[in-house]
Motif scaffolding. Structure first.
Motif, PDB file in Angstrom:
ATOM      1  N   ASP A  14       0.852  -1.183   0.000  1.00 17.47           N
ATOM      2  CA  ASP A  14       0.000   0.000   0.000  1.00 17.47           C
ATOM      3  C   ASP A  14       0.891   1.236   0.000  1.00 17.47           C
ATOM      4  O   ASP A  14       1.657   1.461   0.946  1.00 17.47           O
ATOM      5  N   ARG A  38      -7.068   8.756 -11.149  1.00 16.07           N
ATOM      6  CA  ARG A  38      -7.308   7.733 -10.139  1.00 16.07           C
ATOM      7  C   ARG A  38      -6.133   6.760 -10.071  1.00 16.07           C
ATOM      8  O   ARG A  38      -5.273   6.716 -10.953  1.00 16.07           O
ATOM      9  N   ASP A  92      -5.051   2.745  -7.798  1.00 18.33           N
ATOM     10  CA  ASP A  92      -5.368   1.793  -6.745  1.00 18.33           C
ATOM     11  C   ASP A  92      -4.414   2.016  -5.569  1.00 18.33           C
ATOM     12  O   ASP A  92      -3.526   2.866  -5.624  1.00 18.33           O
ATOM     13  N   HIS A  93      -4.576   1.270  -4.504  1.00 19.89           N
ATOM     14  CA  HIS A  93      -3.787   1.511  -3.290  1.00 19.89           C
ATOM     15  C   HIS A  93      -2.305   1.229  -3.505  1.00 19.89           C
ATOM     16  O   HIS A  93      -1.457   1.761  -2.786  1.00 19.89           O
ATOM     17  N   ILE A 132      -8.943   7.147  -5.016  1.00 18.13           N
ATOM     18  CA  ILE A 132      -8.433   5.778  -4.998  1.00 18.13           C
ATOM     19  C   ILE A 132      -9.602   4.843  -5.307  1.00 18.13           C
ATOM     20  O   ILE A 132     -10.688   4.976  -4.734  1.00 18.13           O
ATOM     21  N   VAL A 133      -9.364   3.912  -6.223  1.00 19.83           N
ATOM     22  CA  VAL A 133     -10.412   2.968  -6.610  1.00 19.83           C
ATOM     23  C   VAL A 133      -9.954   1.541  -6.316  1.00 19.83           C
ATOM     24  O   VAL A 133      -8.771   1.292  -6.059  1.00 19.83           O
ATOM     25  N   ALA A 134     -10.893   0.628  -6.363  1.00 22.07           N
ATOM     26  CA  ALA A 134     -10.586  -0.777  -6.100  1.00 22.07           C
ATOM     27  C   ALA A 134      -9.686  -1.346  -7.194  1.00 22.07           C
ATOM     28  O   ALA A 134      -9.691  -0.889  -8.344  1.00 22.07           O
ATOM     29  N   ASP A 135      -8.921  -2.365  -6.831  1.00 21.58           N
ATOM     30  CA  ASP A 135      -8.038  -3.020  -7.795  1.00 21.58           C
ATOM     31  C   ASP A 135      -8.801  -3.483  -9.031  1.00 21.58           C
ATOM     32  O   ASP A 135      -8.298  -3.413 -10.157  1.00 21.58           O
ATOM     33  N   ASP A 136     -10.020  -3.977  -8.828  1.00 20.43           N
ATOM     34  CA  ASP A 136     -10.807  -4.492  -9.952  1.00 20.43           C
ATOM     35  C   ASP A 136     -11.124  -3.410 -10.971  1.00 20.43           C
ATOM     36  O   ASP A 136     -11.247  -3.701 -12.168  1.00 20.43           O
ATOM     37  N   VAL A 156      -9.173  -0.863 -11.795  1.00 16.69           N
ATOM     38  CA  VAL A 156      -7.959  -0.675 -12.595  1.00 16.69           C
ATOM     39  C   VAL A 156      -7.772  -1.838 -13.557  1.00 16.69           C
ATOM     40  O   VAL A 156      -7.465  -1.655 -14.742  1.00 16.69           O
ATOM     41  N   THR A 172      -3.862   2.700 -17.573  1.00 12.91           N
ATOM     42  CA  THR A 172      -2.752   2.772 -16.627  1.00 12.91           C
ATOM     43  C   THR A 172      -1.537   3.365 -17.334  1.00 12.91           C
ATOM     44  O   THR A 172      -0.916   2.720 -18.165  1.00 12.91           O
ATOM     45  N   SER A 232       2.683   0.566 -10.741  1.00 12.85           N
ATOM     46  CA  SER A 232       2.980   0.793  -9.328  1.00 12.85           C
ATOM     47  C   SER A 232       4.466   0.724  -8.999  1.00 12.85           C
ATOM     48  O   SER A 232       4.928   1.410  -8.082  1.00 12.85           O
TER      49      SER A 232
END
Length: 306
Positions: A4, A169, A171-172, A202-206, A208, A215, A219
């Protein structure tokens, strides 16, 4: 489980930005990391070399706050709204002190970021041919084309100590997604030693994974991702809010008077504890005129094995 990488803006800037560094704050009229620039001012970080492909009010603000001693840029104006008067005072009149200015064409800046992102020492360009830039900037040089094309100009790779960008946006873990006019957001991130990204949400992994082509920065390139709604104002963020033309025009008048400019910084930046405080100072009704209508893209079928 991916690490994270979410951090508060105050902590991200404190951890990665140091006095005397070369710092990129990139976004070409869109996705400008304004809130991050304000936090640099709050933390009184000084002696910076600021790199921006294009100028805007945050250049004036960082100069007036005493954060920047050198500017590396191409376009230095307040978009269609007028001049950057603090920058003009520094360059034209050395008032209250000079700022070193290293100037390139926009194509030259793109080439520098691209070379830095690719790990190359320099990049060839043609956009300086016939201009005065070659005489004014000794970093623009020429080499012989090994394929028989004669002399060609080259610019050095750009690898900032810290690259800061804004996006829609993530993800974590810091997989960064953006759309609209991207400028050199991706190249600036890959070229940077450390990378901070502020995002609207921030959005959920799904989310992205459902749209991987959005993207722009994966990360593993990102050191810190910061949730920072309205973090690009007065620049727009596609799909979230419009460009604040009224602010841009007002800035061209406000910054004519250095005392008024410094009073604005004292009130709206140094007088607030964080970006949320800056937004609160503008008032809840401020954003009504910057609201946008929904315009969705059509679904895309990426397919999957049966």
């Amino acid at each position: 489980m991916p690490r994270d990488k979410r951090l508060p803006l105050t902590e991200a800037v404190a951890r990665y930005v140091r006095d005397g560094q070369t710092v990129t704050l990139e976004g070409f009229g869109h996705l400008v990391p304004t809130a991050a620039a304000h936090e640099i001012i709050r933390q009184c970080i000084t002696g910076l070399t600021l790199v921006r492909m294009g100028g805007d009010p945050l250049v004036d603000q960082l100069l007036a706050a005493g954060c920047v001693t050198k500017l590396v840029s191409a376009f230095v104006g307040n978009s269609s709204a007028g001049s950057l008067h603090e920058l003009r005072r520094r360059i034209e009149h050395r008032d209250p002190e000079p700022v070193e200015f290293e100037e390139y064409s926009i194509g030259g800046m793109v080439a520098r970021y691209t070379a830095g992102a690719a790990g190359l020492p320099f990049a060839p360009i043609r956009s300086c041919t016939g201009s005065d830039l070659i005489a004014h900037n000794p970093m623009i040089r020429s080499v012989t084309d090994p394929y028989g094309g004669g002399e060609i100009h080259v610019v050095p790779a750009l690898n900032p100590d810290v690259s800061i960008i804004h996006a829609q946006r993530a993800d974590h873990a810091g997989n960064i997604q953006a759309w609209g006019m991207l400028g050199v957001q991706q190249e600036a991130a890959f070229a940077g030693g450390s990378v901070i990204v502020t995002v609207e949400e921030i959005v959920a992994d799904d989310v992205v994974r459902s749209d991987p082509n959005r993207t722009i920065v994966p990360s593993h390139v990102v050191d810190a991702v910061v949730v920072c709604p309205r973090g690009a104002h007065p620049a727009p963020v596609q799909g979230y809010y419009d460009r604040d033309d009224r602010f841009q025009r007002a800035w061209s008048e406000l910054a004519r008077d250095p005392a008024v400019l410094r009073e604005w910084i004292d009130r709206h930046i140094l007088g607030t504890t964080d970006h949320e405080g800056f937004l609160a100072g503008l008032g809840p009704e401020y954003w009504d005129r910057l609201e946008i209508d929904e315009q969705l893209s059509v679904p895309v079928n990426y397919g999957r094995p049966r």
